[in-house]
Design a protein around this motif. Structure first.
Motif, PDB file in Angstrom:
ATOM      1  N   ALA A 115      60.738  16.023   9.616  1.00 39.53           N
ATOM      2  CA  ALA A 115      60.385  14.792   9.293  1.00 39.53           C
ATOM      3  C   ALA A 115      58.527  14.976   9.082  1.00 39.53           C
ATOM      4  CB  ALA A 115      60.674  13.736   9.497  1.00 39.53           C
ATOM      5  N   PRO A 151      51.952  12.145   0.586  1.00 40.71           N
ATOM      6  CA  PRO A 151      52.437  13.024  -0.314  1.00 40.71           C
ATOM      7  C   PRO A 151      51.601  14.299  -0.645  1.00 40.71           C
ATOM      8  CG  PRO A 151      53.146  11.051  -0.759  1.00 40.71           C
ATOM      9  CD  PRO A 151      52.155  10.652  -0.004  1.00 40.71           C
ATOM     10  N   ARG A 157      61.117  17.113   5.445  1.00 40.31           N
ATOM     11  CA  ARG A 157      61.193  16.051   4.336  1.00 40.31           C
ATOM     12  C   ARG A 157      59.835  15.130   4.731  1.00 40.31           C
ATOM     13  NH1 ARG A 157      65.089  16.313   0.734  1.00 40.31           N
ATOM     14  NH2 ARG A 157      66.995  17.458   1.500  1.00 40.31           N
ATOM     15  N   ASN A 158      59.389  14.560   3.449  1.00 42.41           N
ATOM     16  CA  ASN A 158      58.023  13.849   3.460  1.00 42.41           C
ATOM     17  C   ASN A 158      58.472  12.352   3.715  1.00 42.41           C
ATOM     18  OD1 ASN A 158      55.152  12.941   1.408  1.00 42.41           O
ATOM     19  ND2 ASN A 158      55.498  13.357   3.621  1.00 42.41           N
ATOM     20  N   VAL A 159      57.838  11.756   4.884  1.00 41.69           N
ATOM     21  CA  VAL A 159      58.240  10.627   5.326  1.00 41.69           C
ATOM     22  C   VAL A 159      56.879  10.011   5.654  1.00 41.69           C
ATOM     23  CG1 VAL A 159      59.514   8.987   6.664  1.00 41.69           C
ATOM     24  CG2 VAL A 159      60.461  11.269   6.431  1.00 41.69           C
ATOM     25  N   THR A 214      64.912   3.225   4.564  1.00 42.24           N
ATOM     26  CA  THR A 214      63.478   3.995   4.120  1.00 42.24           C
ATOM     27  C   THR A 214      63.749   5.604   4.551  1.00 42.24           C
ATOM     28  OG1 THR A 214      62.051   2.074   4.264  1.00 42.24           O
ATOM     29  CG2 THR A 214      61.011   4.178   4.374  1.00 42.24           C
ATOM     30  N   LEU A 215      64.170   5.665   6.026  1.00 39.93           N
ATOM     31  CA  LEU A 215      64.469   6.721   6.531  1.00 39.93           C
ATOM     32  C   LEU A 215      65.488   7.847   5.752  1.00 39.93           C
ATOM     33  CD1 LEU A 215      64.161   5.907  10.267  1.00 39.93           C
ATOM     34  CD2 LEU A 215      62.726   7.228   9.355  1.00 39.93           C
ATOM     35  N   ALA A 244      64.134   8.920   2.488  1.00 43.31           N
ATOM     36  CA  ALA A 244      63.546  10.091   2.393  1.00 43.31           C
ATOM     37  C   ALA A 244      64.328  11.407   2.530  1.00 43.31           C
ATOM     38  CB  ALA A 244      62.447   9.993   3.572  1.00 43.31           C
ATOM     39  N   GLU A 262      57.187  19.719  -4.013  1.00 43.35           N
ATOM     40  CA  GLU A 262      58.164  18.771  -3.467  1.00 43.35           C
ATOM     41  C   GLU A 262      59.242  19.420  -2.647  1.00 43.35           C
ATOM     42  OE1 GLU A 262      58.007  15.787  -3.757  1.00 43.35           O
ATOM     43  OE2 GLU A 262      56.449  15.606  -5.303  1.00 43.35           O
TER      44      GLU A 262
END
Length: 287
Positions: free
Chosen positions: A177, A182, A205-207, A227-228, A231, A286
């Protein structure tokens, strides 16, 4: 501590702290740190004003002195000495804050807990909002802390090193994470540190740390979990958190711990180490 059912057990409110300022065993720590682009200096601001009785934890100085990375975790003896000089003991109830809230305070929350101070919390809301609400502020030259004894015992299982990170990326044994924005994650924006590659680790993963809070306060637990998960994190599986230099990764760590996730570690070298090398795989675009 009577925590509301949808609030993190690791944060405290303005009202909670205001009513306890000056109590024996309650210690307050200003952990404000800023990127150059923010044009703010934590130490300078602390010298001008602070929550009464607070001490300043310098995140650029309480680090491993022999590391070429900016925020490498200090050795036990070095951390114990630095924390003791700030008047902190591992048995104290410690409240950590930063300027905007939920930015850099979680790193020091994580450090103190990782070295054994189990009663450490983050102030929900930040000092900027504290001042705006007219709550008590101390000005003038900060008092010199009374030295204390901090018995540091590093929980090494909370920290991921470079070799472990290489193994995680290769084996996908843990979710990654990344707390950076971004633009930096995808490689569209350059890294603030000169000469460093942009992008992210394969499988990450982008958090962005900013999505985990609202107005400087950690989101309620239901929102935090959503939210988590949005993501792409599976909260039933291990997670390693990372960011630019290991500071805002701790915001994700705080969020994970808040929703009951315990199988998580923080990659201390973060992108300063991974992106600063030329022998590590980097992905752009991405995840």
């Amino acid at each position: 501590m009577n925590t509301p059912p949808d609030q993190s057990p690791f944060v405290v409110s303005f009202d909670w702290l205001k009513s306890r300022i000056g109590e024996t065993g309650i210690k307050i720590v200003d952990a404000s740190w800023y990127l150059p682009a923010q044009k703010r200096d934590g130490a300078t601001e602390f010298a001008a004003s602070r929550i009464p009785g607070a001490v300043f934890f310098n995140q650029d100085k309480i680090v491993a002195p022999d590391s070429d990375l900016p925020h490498t975790i200090a050795a036990e003896a070095d951390f114990a000495r630095a924390a003791g000089e700030l008047g902190l003991s591992e048995t104290d109830t410690i409240v950590v804050y930063d300027g905007p809230g939920m930015f850099t305070a979680p790193r020091v929350w994580w450090l103190l807990r990782t070295f054994g101070a189990g009663n450490t919390y983050v102030l929900d809301g930040g000092f900027d909002a504290w001042k705006a609400q007219g709550l008590p502020v101390e000005t003038g030259t900060p008092a010199t802390p009374s030295p204390a004894r901090f018995n540091a015992m590093l929980n090494r299982q909370a920290v991921t090193g470079f070799d472990q990170m290489v193994s995680i990326v290769e084996s996908r044994s843990s979710q990654i994470a990344d707390a950076r924005g971004p633009g930096r994650f995808t490689g569209v924006e350059p890294e603030p540190r000169e000469g460093m590659r942009s992008g992210h680790m394969p499988g990450a993963r982008n958090v962005p740390f900013s999505v985990l809070s609202e107005a400087g306060k950690l989101k309620p637990l239901k929102k935090l979990r959503l939210t988590l998960e949005a993501a792409g994190l599976d909260l039933d599986k291990p997670v390693v958190t990372t960011c630019g230099s290991g500071v805002t990764a701790a915001v994700i760590t705080l969020a994970l711990q808040s929703v009951g996730h315990r199988d998580n570690t923080l990659y201390d070298g973060s992108w300063s180490e991974w992106g600063g090398r030329d022998d590590t795989p980097v992905v752009t675009g991405e995840a």
